[in-house]
Design a protein around this motif. Structure first.
Motif, short mmCIF file in Angstrom:
data_model
loop_
_atom_site.label_atom_id
_atom_site.label_comp_id
_atom_site.label_asym_id
_atom_site.label_seq_id
_atom_site.Cartn_x
_atom_site.Cartn_y
_atom_site.Cartn_z
N MET A 1 20.89 8.01 -16.99
CA MET A 1 20.54 6.71 -16.58
C MET A 1 20.11 6.66 -15.12
N ALA A 2 20.72 7.52 -14.37
CA ALA A 2 20.34 7.60 -12.98
C ALA A 2 18.90 8.06 -12.88
N GLU A 3 18.54 8.91 -13.81
CA GLU A 3 17.17 9.38 -13.78
C GLU A 3 16.23 8.25 -14.19
N ASP A 4 16.65 7.42 -15.11
CA ASP A 4 15.83 6.28 -15.51
C ASP A 4 15.67 5.31 -14.35
N ASP A 5 16.78 5.09 -13.63
CA ASP A 5 16.71 4.20 -12.46
C ASP A 5 15.76 4.80 -11.41
N TYR A 6 15.86 6.12 -11.27
CA TYR A 6 15.02 6.79 -10.29
C TYR A 6 13.55 6.67 -10.69
N ASN A 7 13.25 6.89 -11.96
CA ASN A 7 11.87 6.79 -12.47
C ASN A 7 11.37 5.33 -12.38
N TYR A 8 12.27 4.40 -12.67
CA TYR A 8 11.92 2.99 -12.59
C TYR A 8 11.57 2.63 -11.15
N LYS A 9 12.43 3.07 -10.21
CA LYS A 9 12.23 2.77 -8.82
C LYS A 9 10.94 3.44 -8.32
N LYS A 10 10.70 4.65 -8.73
CA LYS A 10 9.52 5.38 -8.35
C LYS A 10 8.27 4.66 -8.89
N ALA A 11 8.30 4.21 -10.13
CA ALA A 11 7.18 3.50 -10.75
C ALA A 11 6.97 2.16 -10.05
N TYR A 12 8.13 1.51 -9.75
CA TYR A 12 8.07 0.22 -9.06
C TYR A 12 7.41 0.39 -7.69
N LEU A 13 7.76 1.40 -6.93
CA LEU A 13 7.21 1.64 -5.60
C LEU A 13 5.72 2.00 -5.69
N ARG A 14 5.34 2.76 -6.67
CA ARG A 14 3.92 3.10 -6.86
C ARG A 14 3.12 1.83 -7.18
N GLU A 15 3.69 1.02 -8.06
CA GLU A 15 3.01 -0.23 -8.43
C GLU A 15 2.90 -1.15 -7.22
N LYS A 16 4.02 -1.25 -6.44
CA LYS A 16 4.02 -2.10 -5.25
C LYS A 16 3.00 -1.58 -4.25
N SER A 17 2.93 -0.27 -4.06
CA SER A 17 1.98 0.34 -3.14
C SER A 17 0.55 0.07 -3.62
N ALA A 18 0.34 0.18 -4.92
CA ALA A 18 -0.99 -0.06 -5.48
C ALA A 18 -1.37 -1.53 -5.29
N ARG A 19 -0.40 -2.45 -5.53
CA ARG A 19 -0.65 -3.88 -5.33
C ARG A 19 -0.96 -4.17 -3.87
N ASP A 20 -0.20 -3.55 -2.96
CA ASP A 20 -0.43 -3.75 -1.53
C ASP A 20 -1.82 -3.25 -1.14
N GLN A 21 -2.17 -2.08 -1.67
CA GLN A 21 -3.49 -1.54 -1.37
C GLN A 21 -4.59 -2.46 -1.93
N LEU A 22 -4.38 -2.93 -3.16
CA LEU A 22 -5.35 -3.84 -3.77
C LEU A 22 -5.45 -5.15 -2.98
N GLU A 23 -4.29 -5.63 -2.54
CA GLU A 23 -4.27 -6.87 -1.77
C GLU A 23 -5.01 -6.68 -0.45
N THR A 24 -4.80 -5.55 0.22
CA THR A 24 -5.48 -5.25 1.48
C THR A 24 -6.98 -5.10 1.22
N LEU A 25 -7.31 -4.39 0.16
CA LEU A 25 -8.71 -4.22 -0.21
C LEU A 25 -9.36 -5.56 -0.52
N LEU A 26 -8.65 -6.42 -1.26
CA LEU A 26 -9.17 -7.75 -1.59
C LEU A 26 -9.36 -8.58 -0.33
N GLU A 27 -8.39 -8.52 0.59
CA GLU A 27 -8.51 -9.25 1.86
C GLU A 27 -9.71 -8.75 2.66
N ASP A 28 -9.88 -7.42 2.72
CA ASP A 28 -11.01 -6.83 3.46
C ASP A 28 -12.34 -7.26 2.84
#
Length: 173
Positions: A1-28
């Motif tokens: 389960m710890a691994e699932d939490d780790y994978n979830y957190k890793k996926a969440y951070l990638r998604e957040k990073s992608a959203r942030d990049q998209l948001e920055t790109l959209l703003e630009d």
């Protein structure tokens, strides 16, 4: 389960990073689009101003051509009116000189100086022949008629211009 939490957190951070990049790109991209739109609006305003200036220049050029044409059309009859007036002035001077000579003849006759009156009559006849009085009197009528025709031509031009400028409303001069 710890691994699932780790994978979830890793996926969440990638998604957040992608959203942030998209948001920055959209703003630009939005900022770039906004700036491009402002530049286009400024260029459009410049083109509109240039178009207005060009139209005004064309109107002024047309007005200049029209004015030159009107001046020419008015100048021709005015030219012969002034020429006729000059000739009439000369004729009046000649007639005035003849009248003065007639007055001198009258004075001599009135004073009973018949010999001087005969001499004055010879002078009068010579002046009459010199100015060609018959021609002068005929030409005066022609000069006056031509001058009236020229003045009528100018009057018609002015009336036509008034009618044109007032959109067809008639005005009497």
């Amino acid at each position: 389960m710890a691994e699932d939490d780790y994978n979830y957190k890793k996926a969440y951070l990638r998604e957040k990073s992608a959203r942030d990049q998209l948001e920055t790109l959209l703003e630009d991209k939005t900022r770039a689009l906004f700036i491009a739109n402002q530049e286009l609006e400024e260029k459009l305003e410049t083109v509109k101003n240039q178009q207005i200036t060009l139209m005004q220049s064309e109107k002024m050029a047309t007005l200049g051509t029209l004015s030159a044409g009107m001046a020419h059309e008015i100048n021709n009859p005015m030219g012969f009116i002034f020429s006729n007036l000059g000739t009439l002035g000369e004729y009046i001077q000649d007639i005035t000189n003849l009248i003065e000579t007639y007055k001198g003849l009258e004075d001599k006759i009135g004073q009973g100086e018949l010999e001087k009156a005969k001499a004055q009559l010879v002078v009068l006849q010579a002046k009459k022949n010199e100015v060609d009085l018959d021609y002068l009197l005929d030409d005066i009528d022609d000069l006056i008629k031509e001058s009236r025709d020229g003045a009528d031509c100018v009057r018609k031009i002015v009336l036509n211009l008034k009618e044109f400028s007032h959109g067809g409303r008639e005005e009497k001069m």
